[in-house]
Scaffold this motif. Structure first.
Motif, short mmCIF file in Angstrom:
data_model
loop_
_atom_site.label_atom_id
_atom_site.label_comp_id
_atom_site.label_asym_id
_atom_site.label_seq_id
_atom_site.Cartn_x
_atom_site.Cartn_y
_atom_site.Cartn_z
N PRO A 1 0.91 -1.55 -0.13
CA PRO A 1 -0.43 0.17 -0.19
C PRO A 1 1.22 0.85 -0.30
CG PRO A 1 -1.16 -1.42 1.40
CD PRO A 1 0.29 -1.84 0.81
N LYS A 2 1.64 1.15 0.61
CA LYS A 2 3.26 2.50 0.68
C LYS A 2 3.31 2.66 -0.07
CE LYS A 2 4.19 2.07 5.56
NZ LYS A 2 4.64 1.47 6.06
N LYS A 3 3.92 1.91 -1.05
CA LYS A 3 4.98 2.33 -2.44
C LYS A 3 3.88 2.46 -3.88
CE LYS A 3 9.05 0.74 -1.85
NZ LYS A 3 10.40 1.80 -2.59
N VAL A 4 2.39 1.67 -3.61
CA VAL A 4 1.32 1.54 -4.49
C VAL A 4 1.41 3.44 -4.58
CG1 VAL A 4 -0.21 1.24 -3.83
CG2 VAL A 4 -0.34 0.56 -5.76
N VAL A 5 0.57 3.76 -3.61
CA VAL A 5 0.51 5.18 -3.13
C VAL A 5 1.86 6.15 -4.22
CG1 VAL A 5 0.24 7.48 -2.18
CG2 VAL A 5 -0.32 5.45 -1.02
N GLY A 6 3.17 5.94 -3.96
CA GLY A 6 4.08 6.65 -4.90
C GLY A 6 4.17 6.90 -6.04
N TYR A 7 3.60 5.05 -6.71
CA TYR A 7 3.82 4.88 -8.14
C TYR A 7 3.20 5.75 -8.86
CZ TYR A 7 7.29 0.93 -7.01
OH TYR A 7 7.79 1.00 -6.86
N CYS A 8 1.42 5.52 -7.78
CA CYS A 8 0.45 6.34 -8.60
C CYS A 8 0.61 7.97 -8.77
CB CYS A 8 -1.03 6.36 -7.39
SG CYS A 8 -1.83 4.59 -7.33
N LEU A 9 1.83 8.62 -8.04
CA LEU A 9 1.59 9.86 -7.93
C LEU A 9 2.87 10.10 -9.48
CD1 LEU A 9 1.87 11.27 -4.37
CD2 LEU A 9 0.31 11.71 -5.79
N LEU A 10 3.20 9.19 -9.60
CA LEU A 10 4.04 9.10 -10.74
C LEU A 10 3.44 8.82 -11.95
CD1 LEU A 10 7.25 7.04 -9.94
CD2 LEU A 10 7.39 9.80 -10.01
N GLY A 11 2.05 8.74 -11.95
CA GLY A 11 1.66 8.45 -12.81
C GLY A 11 1.39 7.08 -13.74
N LEU A 12 1.75 6.29 -13.15
CA LEU A 12 1.83 4.71 -13.98
C LEU A 12 0.02 4.47 -13.76
CD1 LEU A 12 4.92 5.31 -12.80
CD2 LEU A 12 4.55 2.92 -12.01
N THR A 13 0.51 3.65 -14.89
CA THR A 13 -0.91 3.10 -15.49
C THR A 13 -1.05 1.71 -14.36
OG1 THR A 13 -0.40 1.54 -16.55
CG2 THR A 13 -0.81 3.98 -16.83
N ASN A 14 -2.27 1.24 -13.76
CA ASN A 14 -2.19 -0.06 -13.37
C ASN A 14 -1.87 -1.07 -14.17
OD1 ASN A 14 -4.03 0.68 -11.63
ND2 ASN A 14 -5.96 -0.21 -12.94
N GLU A 15 -1.16 -1.77 -15.31
CA GLU A 15 -0.41 -2.52 -15.51
C GLU A 15 1.04 -1.90 -15.72
OE1 GLU A 15 -3.02 -1.08 -17.40
OE2 GLU A 15 -3.96 -2.22 -17.81
N GLN A 16 1.36 -1.21 -15.76
CA GLN A 16 3.01 -1.04 -15.16
C GLN A 16 3.03 -1.01 -13.32
OE1 GLN A 16 2.25 3.90 -16.24
NE2 GLN A 16 4.30 3.15 -18.34
N ILE A 17 2.08 -0.96 -12.82
CA ILE A 17 2.06 -0.95 -11.43
C ILE A 17 2.25 -2.20 -10.82
CG2 ILE A 17 0.67 -1.23 -9.09
CD1 ILE A 17 -0.21 2.18 -10.15
N ALA A 18 1.69 -3.45 -11.86
CA ALA A 18 1.92 -4.78 -12.03
C ALA A 18 3.12 -5.17 -12.43
CB ALA A 18 0.44 -5.33 -12.62
N GLY A 19 3.13 -4.84 -13.18
CA GLY A 19 4.29 -4.66 -14.09
C GLY A 19 6.20 -4.84 -12.83
N VAL A 20 5.85 -3.68 -12.31
CA VAL A 20 6.62 -3.52 -11.29
C VAL A 20 7.26 -4.04 -9.99
CG1 VAL A 20 7.63 -1.20 -9.40
CG2 VAL A 20 7.22 -0.44 -11.55
N PHE A 21 5.67 -4.34 -10.13
CA PHE A 21 5.57 -5.26 -8.56
C PHE A 21 5.97 -7.06 -8.99
CE2 PHE A 21 2.56 -2.53 -6.29
CZ PHE A 21 3.39 -2.22 -5.13
N ASP A 22 5.89 -7.09 -9.98
CA ASP A 22 6.42 -8.42 -10.65
C ASP A 22 4.60 -9.15 -11.09
OD1 ASP A 22 7.66 -10.15 -12.60
OD2 ASP A 22 8.80 -10.52 -11.12
#
Length: 169
Positions: free
Chosen positions: A19-40
């Motif tokens: 939850p803490k990391k995903v907020v930062g990724y959203c603030l960077l403008g990442l899409t759900n697909e990109q967030i999933a990629g970052v989390f592998d």
């Protein structure tokens, strides 16, 4: 088998981390697909985590909303233009009697004028009030009340000349 165990592979979800990391990724403008990629993980897993973990879902929602608010405020500010204070750094070098040199950096605050951006204003208006500002106007061609019997050319001689020119082409 314990009540918590559903069988299968254990989840990679970490309630203290994700939850803490995903907020930062959203603030960077990442899409759900990109967030999933970052989390592998697969995108479907990301959606499952959102369903199963309300804190994760809320973190994504709040991160995306905060990013949207910041962008909207920036666009609004750009559309209006105005004055803004900026800090500029200057490198200064001094010598004594032409011998030796000493460098220092001095930061100066300056007020600059930023002109309004008509492109940003148009974008804002088209999105906020599309019924008034969109480029494409909806016209009902089947509405007989809007169609009138207007002749484009009243003079028959001109009409014949125009028809002859068309035939010559």
């Amino acid at each position: 088998m314990s009540e918590e165990s559903k069988g299968g592979r254990p989840s990679l979800y970490d309630p203290d981390y994700h939850p803490k990391k995903v907020v930062g990724y959203c603030l960077l403008g990442l899409t759900n697909e990109q967030i999933a990629g970052v989390f592998d993980i697969a995108v479907s897993t990301l959606y499952e985590w959102q369903k199963e973990h309300s804190e994760f879902s809320e973190a994504i929602k709040s991160g995306k909303e905060e990013a949207d608010v910041k962008i909207a405020a920036s666009l609004y500010k750009r559309a209006l233009g105005g004055k803004e204070k900026v800090k500029k750094a200057f490198k200064l070098r001094s010598t004594k009697n032409g011998v030796g040199s000493e460098e220092r950096i001095e930061i100066v605050e300056e007020e600059i004028f930023i002109p309004s951006d008509t492109g940003a204003a148009i974008f804002w208006l088209k999105n906020r009030h599309p019924d008034q500002w969109r480029d494409k106007k909806e016209v009902d061609v089947n509405d007989a009340s809007k169609i009138t019997g207007v002749t484009l050319v009243d003079d028959d001689d001109e009409n014949e000349d125009s028809q002859q020119e068309i035939n010559d082409i």
